[in-house]
Enzyme design. Structure first.
Site, mmCIF file in Angstrom:
data_model
loop_
_atom_site.group_PDB
_atom_site.id
_atom_site.type_symbol
_atom_site.label_atom_id
_atom_site.label_comp_id
_atom_site.label_asym_id
_atom_site.label_seq_id
_atom_site.Cartn_x
_atom_site.Cartn_y
_atom_site.Cartn_z
ATOM 1 N N HIS A 91 0.802 -1.226 0.000
ATOM 2 C CA HIS A 91 0.000 0.000 0.000
ATOM 3 C C HIS A 91 0.834 1.275 0.000
ATOM 4 C CE1 HIS A 91 0.669 -0.064 4.421
ATOM 5 N NE2 HIS A 91 0.410 1.229 4.379
ATOM 6 N N GLU A 95 3.650 5.421 -3.135
ATOM 7 C CA GLU A 95 3.852 6.700 -2.452
ATOM 8 C C GLU A 95 5.295 6.909 -2.027
ATOM 9 O OE1 GLU A 95 1.689 8.869 1.335
ATOM 10 O OE2 GLU A 95 0.619 7.290 0.277
ATOM 11 N N ASP A 96 6.000 5.829 -1.647
ATOM 12 C CA ASP A 96 7.308 5.977 -0.996
ATOM 13 C C ASP A 96 8.484 5.367 -1.752
ATOM 14 O OD1 ASP A 96 5.982 7.243 1.061
ATOM 15 O OD2 ASP A 96 5.812 5.458 2.302
#
Length: 636
Positions: A91, A95-96
C-alpha cells in the site's frame, strides 16, 4: 568501538523483530488460501521488502515492518482475501518508492493495482480543502467502487496507532485527532466494533495520557472490586439456561476506557456515577426448534426476568430494528445482588459475529450495508459543498442515525437523530439560527432546544437583535449548526477577548496547568489554545494537523480567568452564608455570579469566580467540598 558494537546489536534486534512479524504474517495469511494464492502472497512480500529496502521508521525499525503489520491485520483480524492482503503489503510502494501502479498491475493484476491506487494519497500542487480533508474525501469516494479499500485504510491506521509511541507529541496529537474524528467513526459506521473501540482507546491514550492512565486505573480497580459478584451473577444465568437446554456462553465485558470517558463527558457524571461500566453478554447457539432468533432472544429475556428484577423501561429491541451499522441484540437491565443495575445484551452467535465483523460478515444484509453507506455519501455530497462541510456531515452521520422533519411548506430537512429545533433553524439558514428565540413543533410553541422526532413539522420564530448563546453548543447535534455557532463566537472573541500571545478556545476555555495544545491561526493572529480533549481541537487536528504547535500555558499573578462552578448541597440553615464566607472571606475570591436554586432537601448553586490556574481551581474545589452538607462541586 563499543558504540559501533552497540548500534550493530540494536540493528540486529530490530531486524529480528521484522522476521518475527514476517513469520506471524505468513501463518495468518495462508489460512484458507490455495497454493496459487499462497505463492502470490509470498511474491508480494518479497517485492515489498525489496521496494522498501533501506527505509526506516521513526522507531528505527525497517520500514517494511509497517506494511507487514497492516497486511497481518487485514488477514487475521479483518479476514479478507488474497488480493486485499497483497494490496496491504504494497500500500505504500507507489507513495514511498520509485515503483508505479503500472509496475504493480504488471506483477499482481488489475484488482491489486486498483486497491493500491485507491489507498495511495494523491499529491497535488493545490488542494480543494486541505491535504488531510482531501485525503479523507478520496478514501470515502473509493467505497463507490470497493469497500475493501476502506478496510485497508482502517488497518493502516490501526497499525499506526499501535506504534505511535515513537512519534513526537505534536505528531501524536495530529494522528490521534484524525483517528478520533474520522477513522474510529468510520469503523463504527462499517460495524467494526472491535476496531472502533481500539482506535478510540489509543486516540485517548495519546491525546491525554495522564487522564487516560487515571481512568484506566479506576476501571481496573472497579473490575477487581466486582469480580466475585459478577462471577456469581453469570453462574446463576448459566444454571438457568442449562436447566432449560439453551446452549449459550455468558461473558462479562468491561466497557472500554474511551467509552466510559465519553459517557462521563456527555452526562457530566463522575466515574462512580456511570451506569453499566460492565455489560453481560448472553450469546446463544441458534436452535431452530425453539423458533426464530427473535423468539429465542425473548425466551432468554423471559427466563432471566423471572429470577432478576428488571429496570422498568430498559428493554430496547435491536433485533427487529438494527442499528444503522447492522448491530442486532436485545438490551435490558437487571438488578444485581449488590443493588446495581446490570446491562444485558442477548443475541445469537450470528449476531455476535456480525457485531465484530460488521460489513465483512457473510450472509444476509452485508450488501445492504454498503449500499446504504454509499447513499449517505451521495446525499451529503449534494448537501454540503462549501469548505469542509462535506467531511463534517460525513463524520456526523458516522455516529448518528438520521431523522427527516418538515418545514411548514412540506420541504424535507434531514438531521442527525437527537437534533433539536435549533439544528433545524441553522440547517434552513445561518441567519435564522442566530436569531432563533422559539419554535413551533406540530403547531405547539416550544423552546429551541426541544429535541425533534421523525416526521415533525417545524417552524422557527426569530427576533431582530437576538444573538447565539454559548450554551447552544451543548444543545446542537448537527455539524452545520455547531460550525455556525463556533464561527460567530470566534469572531466575537477575536474582537473582544484576544490575548497578546494566546487566545483561549471559547468552547473548552482551558486554564493554565491543563493539558493543552495550540493551533496557529495565521500571520499576526494569536495561537488558539484548546484542551486536548476539546471536540473542536480533535476536529482541527484531523483537518489542519500542520497548524498544531506545542505550547506551555503558564499561570500569571496578573492574569485571572472566569470559571463557573456547580455546587450541589444538602439544604440547611446558613448553607449559602457558609459558601459565600469560604469563597469571599476565607479564600479571598471575587464572586462574579451567584444563582441559588432550592429543590426540596437539596440546593443547587451556580457560582462564577476568577482563578489563576487549574491547580488553584482544584484547591478551591477541595475547600468547598469540606463545607458541611456539600455533596458535589463540578466545573461547568
Amino acid at each position: 568501538m563499543y558504540d559501533y558494537i552497540l548500534l550493530d546489536m540494536i540493528e540486529k534486534d530490530l531486524n529480528n523483530e521484522l522476521e518475527k512479524c514476517r513469520d506471524h504474517f505468513f501463518r495468518a495469511a495462508y489460512i484458507g488460501k490455495n497454493e496459487l494464492e499462497q505463492r502470490r502472497i509470498r511474491d508480494a512480500y518479497e517485492f515489498g521488502a525489496m521496494a522498501h529496502a533501506g527505509q526506516k521508521r521513526k522507531s528505527g525499525h525497517p520500514y517494511f515492518i509497517h506494511p507487514v503489520g497492516v497486511a497481518t491485520i487485514v488477514a487475521e483480524e479483518l479476514h479478507l482475501g488474497a488480493d486485499p492482503i497483497i494490496a496491504a503489503l504494497l500500500h505504500d510502494v507507489v507513495e514511498d518508492t520509485p515503483y508505479t501502479i503500472e509496475d504493480i498491475k504488471e506483477r499482481f493484476g488489475d484488482d491489486v493495482a486498483f486497491l493500491v491506487d485507491a489507498v495511495t494519497k494523491k499529491q497535488k500542487s493545490e488542494y480543494d480543502m486541505t491535504k488531510q480533508l482531501d485525503n479523507f474525501r478520496q478514501m470515502l469516494y473509493s467505497i463507490n467502487y470497493d469497500v475493501r479499500a476502506l478496510l485497508i485504510k482502517l488497518a493502516d491506521r490501526l497499525n499506526n496507532m499501535r506504534t505511535l509511541e515513537s512519534m513526537r507529541p505534536d505528531k501524536q496529537m495530529k494522528i490521534a485527532g484524525e483517528t478520533d474524528y474520522f477513522y474510529a467513526p468510520l469503523a463504527n459506521r462499517l460495524g467494526l466494533y472491535v476496531v472502533k473501540s481500539e482506535l478510540e482507546n489509543l486516540s485517548l491514550k495519546f491525546r491525554t495520557p495522564y487522564e487516560y492512565a487515571e481512568l484506566r486505573s479506576k476501571v481496573m480497580a472497579y473490575e477487581r472490586e466486582n469480580k466475585d459478584f459478577m462471577d456469581e451473577f453469570q453462574l446463576m444465568i448459566n444454571k438457568r439456561l442449562e436447566a432449560v437446554g439453551i446452549k449459550a456462553y455468558v461473558r462479562c465485558q468491561t466497557r472500554s476506557v474511551y467509552a466510559i470517558w465519553r459517557k462521563m463527558q456527555v452526562s457530566g457524571k463522575q466515574f462512580r456515577q456511570i451506569e453499566a461500566i460492565q455489560v453481560v453478554n448472553v450469546v446463544f447457539e441458534n436452535n431452530p426448534s425453539r423458533g426464530i432468533e427473535k423468539k429465542q432472544c425473548l425466551e432468554i429475556y423471559s427466563l432471566l426476568t423471572d429470577i432478576f428484577k428488571e429496570k422498568p423501561g430498559s428493554l430496547v429491541n435491536y433485533v427487529d430494528t438494527p442499528k444503522e451499522n447492522g448491530y442486532q441484540a436485545l438490551h435490558f437491565k437487571l438488578m444485581g445482588g449488590n443493588g446495581q443495575w446490570i446491562e444485558m445484551h442477548v443475541g445469537s452467535v450470528r449476531m455476535a459475529n456480525n457485531s465484530e465483523l460488521g460489513c465483512i460478515a457473510e450472509g444476509e444484509g452485508s450488501e445492504h450495508w454498503v449500499e446504504n453507506f454509499k447513499e449517505v455519501l451521495r446525499e451529503i455530497a449534494a448537501y454540503g459543498k462549501e469548505e469542509d462541510a462535506f467531511i463534517e456531515n460525513v463524520v456526523c452521520n458516522f455516529y448518528n442515525d438520521d431523522i427527516t422533519v418538515f418545514t411548514p411548506k412540506g420541504q424535507t430537512v434531514v438531521l442527525p437523530k437527537g437534533a433539536t429545533a435549533l439544528d433545524f433553524a441553522y440547517n434552513i439558514h445561518t441567519s435564522i439560527g442566530h436569531k432563533a428565540v422559539y419554535a413551533r413543533v406540530n403547531g405547539m410553541i416550544v423552546p429551541v432546544q426541544t429535541i425533534l422526532n421523525r416526521g415533525d413539522r417545524v417552524e422557527i420564530g426569530t427576533r431582530e437583535g437576538a444573538t447565539p448563546h454559548r450554551s447552544w453548543l451543548d444543545i446542537v447535534k448537527s455539524f452545520r449548526a455547531r460550525k455556525a455557532i463556533q464561527a460567530w463566537f470566534r469572531k466575537y472573541d477575536s474582537e473582544h477577548k484576544a490575548e497578546k500571545e494566546f487566545q483561549r478556545c471559547p468552547l473548552c476555555l482551558p486554564l493554565p496547568g491543563e493539558e493543552v495544545i495550540g493551533f496557529e491561526q495565521g500571520p499576526g493572529k494569536p495561537i488558539m489554545l484548546h484542551k486536548r480533549n476539546c471536540a473542536d481541537a480533535i476536529s482541527r487536528s484531523a483537518k489542519f494537523g500542520d497548524s498544531i504547535v506545542s505550547v506551555r500555558f503558564k499561570s500569571s499573578d496578573q492574569k485571572l480567568y472566569p470559571v463557573y462552578l456547580n455546587i450541589i448541597a444538602v439544604d440547611r440553615e446558613k448553607i449559602l452564608y457558609d459558601l459565600i464566607k469560604v469563597i469571599s472571606i476565607d479564600l479571598g475570591l471575587n464572586i462574579v455570579r451567584l444563582d441559588m436554586e432550592p429543590n426540596y432537601s437539596l440546593s443547587r448553586c451556580k457560582v462564577g469566580i476568577m482563578v489563576h490556574s487549574i491547580n488553584e481551581l482544584s484547591a478551591i474545589i477541595a475547600c468547598l467540598n469540606l463545607i458541611d452538607g456539600v455533596e458535589e462541586v463540578t466545573r461547568i
